[in-house]
Design an enzyme around this catalytic site. Structure first.
Site, short mmCIF file in Angstrom:
data_model
loop_
_atom_site.label_atom_id
_atom_site.label_comp_id
_atom_site.label_asym_id
_atom_site.label_seq_id
_atom_site.Cartn_x
_atom_site.Cartn_y
_atom_site.Cartn_z
N ASP A 1 0.82 -1.09 0.02
CA ASP A 1 0.02 0.11 0.13
C ASP A 1 0.89 1.21 0.07
O ASP A 1 0.38 2.41 -0.19
CB ASP A 1 -0.96 -0.03 1.18
CG ASP A 1 -0.19 -0.13 2.62
OD1 ASP A 1 0.88 -0.25 2.53
OD2 ASP A 1 -1.14 -0.02 3.50
N SER A 2 2.17 1.10 0.25
CA SER A 2 3.12 2.13 -0.31
C SER A 2 2.90 2.91 -1.41
O SER A 2 3.24 3.90 -2.03
CB SER A 2 4.41 1.73 -0.16
OG SER A 2 4.97 0.55 -0.90
N ASP B 1 -1.22 -6.28 -0.28
CA ASP B 1 -1.34 -5.85 1.06
C ASP B 1 -2.81 -5.25 1.18
O ASP B 1 -3.08 -4.51 0.52
CB ASP B 1 -0.44 -4.36 0.87
CG ASP B 1 0.30 -4.01 2.24
OD1 ASP B 1 0.09 -4.72 3.15
OD2 ASP B 1 0.85 -3.04 2.34
N LYS C 1 -1.13 -9.45 2.89
CA LYS C 1 -0.54 -8.94 4.01
C LYS C 1 -1.13 -8.12 4.99
O LYS C 1 -1.86 -7.17 4.37
CB LYS C 1 0.78 -8.33 3.53
CG LYS C 1 1.66 -7.88 4.60
CD LYS C 1 3.17 -7.19 4.47
CE LYS C 1 3.13 -5.82 3.74
NZ LYS C 1 2.58 -4.68 4.88
N GLU D 1 -0.99 -5.78 8.75
CA GLU D 1 -0.10 -5.20 9.75
C GLU D 1 -0.73 -5.49 11.12
O GLU D 1 -1.99 -5.35 11.18
CB GLU D 1 -0.06 -3.59 9.51
CG GLU D 1 0.60 -3.20 8.36
CD GLU D 1 0.89 -1.61 8.10
OE1 GLU D 1 0.61 -0.85 9.06
OE2 GLU D 1 1.31 -1.24 6.95
N GLU E 1 9.51 -4.38 10.29
CA GLU E 1 9.92 -3.16 9.73
C GLU E 1 10.36 -2.32 10.59
O GLU E 1 9.75 -2.12 11.91
CB GLU E 1 8.78 -2.48 8.83
CG GLU E 1 9.14 -1.30 8.21
CD GLU E 1 8.23 -0.84 7.22
OE1 GLU E 1 7.26 -1.12 6.88
OE2 GLU E 1 8.43 0.54 6.78
O1 KIV Z 1 3.49 -0.98 1.66
C1 KIV Z 1 4.79 -1.50 1.54
O2 KIV Z 1 5.39 -1.50 0.59
C2 KIV Z 1 5.02 -2.36 2.48
C3 KIV Z 1 6.68 -2.65 2.67
C4 KIV Z 1 7.33 -1.56 3.29
C5 KIV Z 1 6.89 -3.98 3.43
O3 KIV Z 1 4.62 -2.99 3.57
#
Ligand code: KIV
Length: 261
Positions: A42-43, A81, A110, A112, A179
């Site tokens: 989600d970056s 994510d 994924k 968090e 992280e």
């Molecule tokens: O969103 C993302 O790119 C991430 C990485 C920094 C692990 O969660």
């Protein structure tokens, strides 16, 4: 060869795993079969969409980008994510992750969160959704914590992180992103669990590394975290290329005879 949950888990203690993010088919194709897995992080909300943090990414955006990445990287294990707010309870998490599995070819999601999210991970893994956990510095906590805060700085927090990792493993996660954690704490977390720990800003004593592709290719100029190694001066290469193109257009050097019908 495309990795599987089993081959990823077998890597622990045998070889280091490499993960990179991708947001589109163009880059995903370039990364295909080079890395063990691709994370549609989600970056993308920051580097792709230009937002100040990851929190406003939506499920439909993540599905759109995951489809693009799966189209480009047909031989790589792809993880989607889950964006902020889509897994606050078991029912929503299951509904939203099932949507990801039904509408994309992602092999896993994924999420968090540590011990407090273990029941969510359990609800997913017991319903055939493969989950990669993410503990330590969690970017979705950016607003609630008032910034990005490095973790594992003292014994108490390190113990809490180890418990987070154990609980996420017990809930059935097949791997874990750690992280923004001090190297010594990340090493202890890695030793405490049997699933592969993929570090980002967590030092070398982990089972693998992940970097955001636009950071490691030097394309994202807004800020450069300390842990990033730039493997390409992407932004200056692109700017120089575009500047040469503009010059060639103005001087009539482009198009040349070979570039005309
Ligand atoms: O969103 C993302 O790119 C991430 C990485 C920094 C692990 O969660």
């Amino acid at each position: 060869m495309k990795q599987t949950i089993t081959s990823i888990q077998k890597a622990k203690g045998n070889r280091k795993l490499s993960m990179i993010t991708a947001y589109d088919a163009l880059f995903a194709r370039l990364f295909d079969e080079q890395v063990d897995f691709i994370l549609v992080g989600d970056s993308l909300n920051m580097s792709f969409a230009g937002k100040p943090d990851t929190l406003s990414a939506t499920l439909d955006q993540m599905i759109y980008h995951t489809n693009a990445v799966c189209n480009g990287a047909k031989n790589t294990f792809v993880i989607c994510d889950m964006p902020f707010g889509t897994y606050t309870n078991e029912q929503d998490a299951l509904k939203n992750c099932v949507k990801v599995f039904q509408q994309t070819n992602a092999s896993a999601v994924k999420i968090e969160g540590g011990s407090s999210k273990a029941h969510i991970v359990k609800a997913l893994t017991s319903n055939s959704i493969a989950v990669c956990g993410h503990i330590g510095l969690m970017p979705q906590n950016f607003r609630s914590e008032g910034g990005y805060k490095v973790k594992g700085k003292d014994e108490q927090n390190t113990k809490a992180l180890i418990q987070d990792a154990k609980d996420i493993e017990a809930a059935g996660a097949f791997c874990l992103v750690v992280e923004g954690v001090k190297e010594e704490a990340a090493a202890k977390i890695t030793d405490a669990v049997n699933i592969p720990v993929i570090g980002i800003g967590a030092g070398v004593h982990v089972d693998g590394q992940v970097l955001v592709f636009s950071d490691m290719l030097g394309l994202f100029e807004e800020f450069k975290p300390k842990f990033v190694r730039e493997y390409l001066a992407g932004a200056s290469l692109v700017k120089d290329a575009v500047s040469s193109y503009v010059k060639d257009v103005q001087s009539l050097d482009f198009p040349a005879d070979a570039e005309k019908y």
